[in-house]
Design an enzyme around this catalytic site. Structure first.
Site, PDB file in Angstrom:
ATOM      1  CD  GLU A 176     -15.368   9.771   1.550  1.00 54.66           C
ATOM      2  OE1 GLU A 176     -15.083  10.643   2.271  1.00 54.66           O
ATOM      3  OE2 GLU A 176     -16.759   9.760   1.432  1.00 54.66           O
ATOM      4  CG  ASP A 305     -20.901  17.359  -9.721  1.00 52.41           C
ATOM      5  OD1 ASP A 305     -19.839  18.054  -9.124  1.00 52.41           O
ATOM      6  OD2 ASP A 305     -20.873  16.422  -9.247  1.00 52.41           O
TER       7      ASP A 305
END
Ligand SMILES: Cc1cc2nc3c(=O)[nH]c(=O)nc-3n(C[C@H](O)[C@H](O)[C@H](O)COP(=O)(O)OP(=O)(O)OC[C@H]3O[C@@H](n4cnc5c(N)ncnc54)[C@H](O)[C@@H]3O)c2cc1C
Length: 457
Positions: A176, A305
């Site tokens: 990205e 996470d």
């Protein structure tokens, strides 16, 4: 803060106001418990759009919102901005940097992950990673400064270094960032400079593993590389970075010049996981059971996470959807335990809807699992990405302003948030102003094909 009394409601302490913590706190707001949510920042950051702040499309306020305002309606919830330094798991206490201690009946730990430079922490200053708004504005500063310094130097001396950007790591964040740097150089900046040609900027992704977007199916990996090449971004796989210095990156003996190096390679779990004194994996993530509890601690839940949760023999990935689902699950379980009917609840199961990564302003790859199975790439995938990201942005104001800014920059190629704030120093710029010494093994472009050739092919 939380104090014991005879008829009190259970106190739940949530640490971290990321996706896991916010989804837990929102669900706890409807339950007969008292909630304390602690984060070292006063805001929740929508990390999937950080790269758009880093590349000057969106401003920080459009992808972040104060935790207090997100949870304003939850009357049972207090918000504390402080850093958690550790725990006394036996006494059920959390230690804060301010010196305060908070007592809990249930703890939800969702402090996420952080960059890993594989033991070379000195690289952090030379190759910033992207995790917080501060990281994003620092990357924006460096990327924009490259063009300003080149223009100034061209004016002063008639030459400027090659505008080579190197991104270490070819996962979704690296892809990205690379696509967006290429876009701003070729589309948004092309007409703004008089002495340099920003379109000559070159972007290179260095990936250590055999594939770009390694977690995606092979057909999407191939499409992603094609789309990157179409934008003029080059990719090198099995390229292990051995050193990063001001102005260059080493891959073994090869020296690759870089006016701006960015890090998108490794992550490690928040250090708080290890401080619980329970079993962790090699990244420091906490091993959790089917109810998201570290083994032997039904009063502690680890989400997002920071949790190592296995399903169907594989670790659930560290992305936003599992974090949200885990947060909501932990909250629900605490409510059921309080009612004495937790036996009703099934073990946690991650509902995988798919993944997406954008490649520039009109292409993406999308692995769709729900509501149907498909692998998409190109413009269609990009539109899907856009709708999904608008949908999950918290807050009406953010949704509206992000959509408006995207439409504006998309059609006008203008103007974004191209502000340089802070220092005007760029590591290594001065060393790059000179030609490499004769005989030095330097790869100035590190490209397989010249960028114009790629862009017009
Ligand atoms: C650049 C980038 C792009 C991404 N793109 C995507 C994407 O496109 N799609 C996707 O699904 N996922 C994406 N992700 C991953 C996704 O954002 C994470 O998986 C998700 O944020 C994890 O949520 P979490 O709640 O576990 O942690 P986080 O969202 O990281 O939140 C952790 C919170 O804990 C706080 N905290 C940490 N330590 C302490 C402490 N000691 N004391 C107090 N507070 C603390 C932090 O301030 C933070 O608010 C991206 C991540 C990044 C960095």
């Amino acid at each position: 803060m939380a104090q014991e009394s005879s008829n009190r409601r259970p106190r739940v302490v949530v640490i971290g106001a990321g996706f896991g913590g916010i989804y837990a706190a929102k669900a706890l707001g409807k339950l007969p418990v008292d909630v304390t949510i602690i984060d070292r920042k006063n805001h929740h950051t929508f990390q999937p759009l950080l790269y758009q702040v880093a590349l000057a499309v969106l401003s920080p306020g459009e992808i972040a919102q104060p935790v207090r305002s997100i949870l304003r309606k939850n009357k049972n919830t207090e918000v504390i901005m402080d850093e958690v330094l550790g725990f006394d798991v036996g006494a059920r206490r959390v230690h804060l940097k301010s010196g305060a201690e908070i007592v809990y009946d249930y703890l939800i730990l969702a402090t996420g992950s952080t960059h890993s430079y594989f033991g070379k922490d000195e690289w952090a200053k030379l190759a910033p990673g992207l995790k917080t708004l501060e990281d994003a504005t620092e990357i924006r500063r460096r990327v924009l400064l490259v063009f300003e310094l080149a223009e100034r130097q061209k004016l002063e001396t008639g030459i400027h270094p090659q505008l080579n950007f190197v991104i270490v790591g070819g996962g979704p964040t690296g892809v990205e960032l690379a696509g967006a740097i290429s876009d701003i150089a070729k589309l948004y900046m092309a007409n703004d400079f008089r002495h340099i040609d920003p379109r000559k900027a070159q972007v290179l992704i260095l990936e250590g593993s055999p594939n770009i977007l390694g977690a995606y199916p092979p057909d999407l990996q191939r499409k992603a590389v094609e789309q990157l090449h179409h934008l003029g971004v080059n990719t090198r796989t099995e390229a292990h970075v051995t050193d990063i210095q001001p102005g260059f990156v080493m891959v073994g003996d090869e020296k690759i010049e870089s006016v701006c190096t960015l890090w998108a390679a490794g992550v490690q779990a928040s250090p708080l996981g290890k401080m619980l004194g329970v079993e962790t994996d090699k990244r420091g993530s906490v091993m959790v059971d089917a109810h998201l509890n570290p083994f032997g601690h039904p009063e502690i839940f680890v989400c997002g996470d920071l949790a190592h949760f296995e399903q169907d023999g594989k670790q659930v990935p560290g992305v936003a959807q599992p974090a949200m689902q885990m947060g909501a699950y932990a909250a629900k379980r605490i409510g059921l335990i309080a009612e004495g009917c937790e036996a009703k609840q099934k073990p946690f199961r991650y509902f995988d809807k798919g993944d997406m990564a954008t490649i520039g302003r009109k292409a993406a790859v999308a692995r769709i699992v729900w509501p149907f199975h498909a692998n998409w790439s190109g413009f269609m995938a990009w539109c899907t990405w856009l709708v999904v990201h608008i949908f999950f942005l918290i807050g009406f104001r953010n949704r509206f302003s992000v959509f408006r800014d995207w439409v504006y920059t998309y059609f006008r190629f203008q103007d974004g948030v191209r502000l340089i704030t802070g220092s005007q120093d760029l590591p290594g710029w001065k060393t790059l102003a000179h030609d490499p010494s004769p005989g030095e093994n330097v790869t100035p472009l590190a490209m397989e094909r010249p960028i114009e050739e790629v862009a017009h092919s």
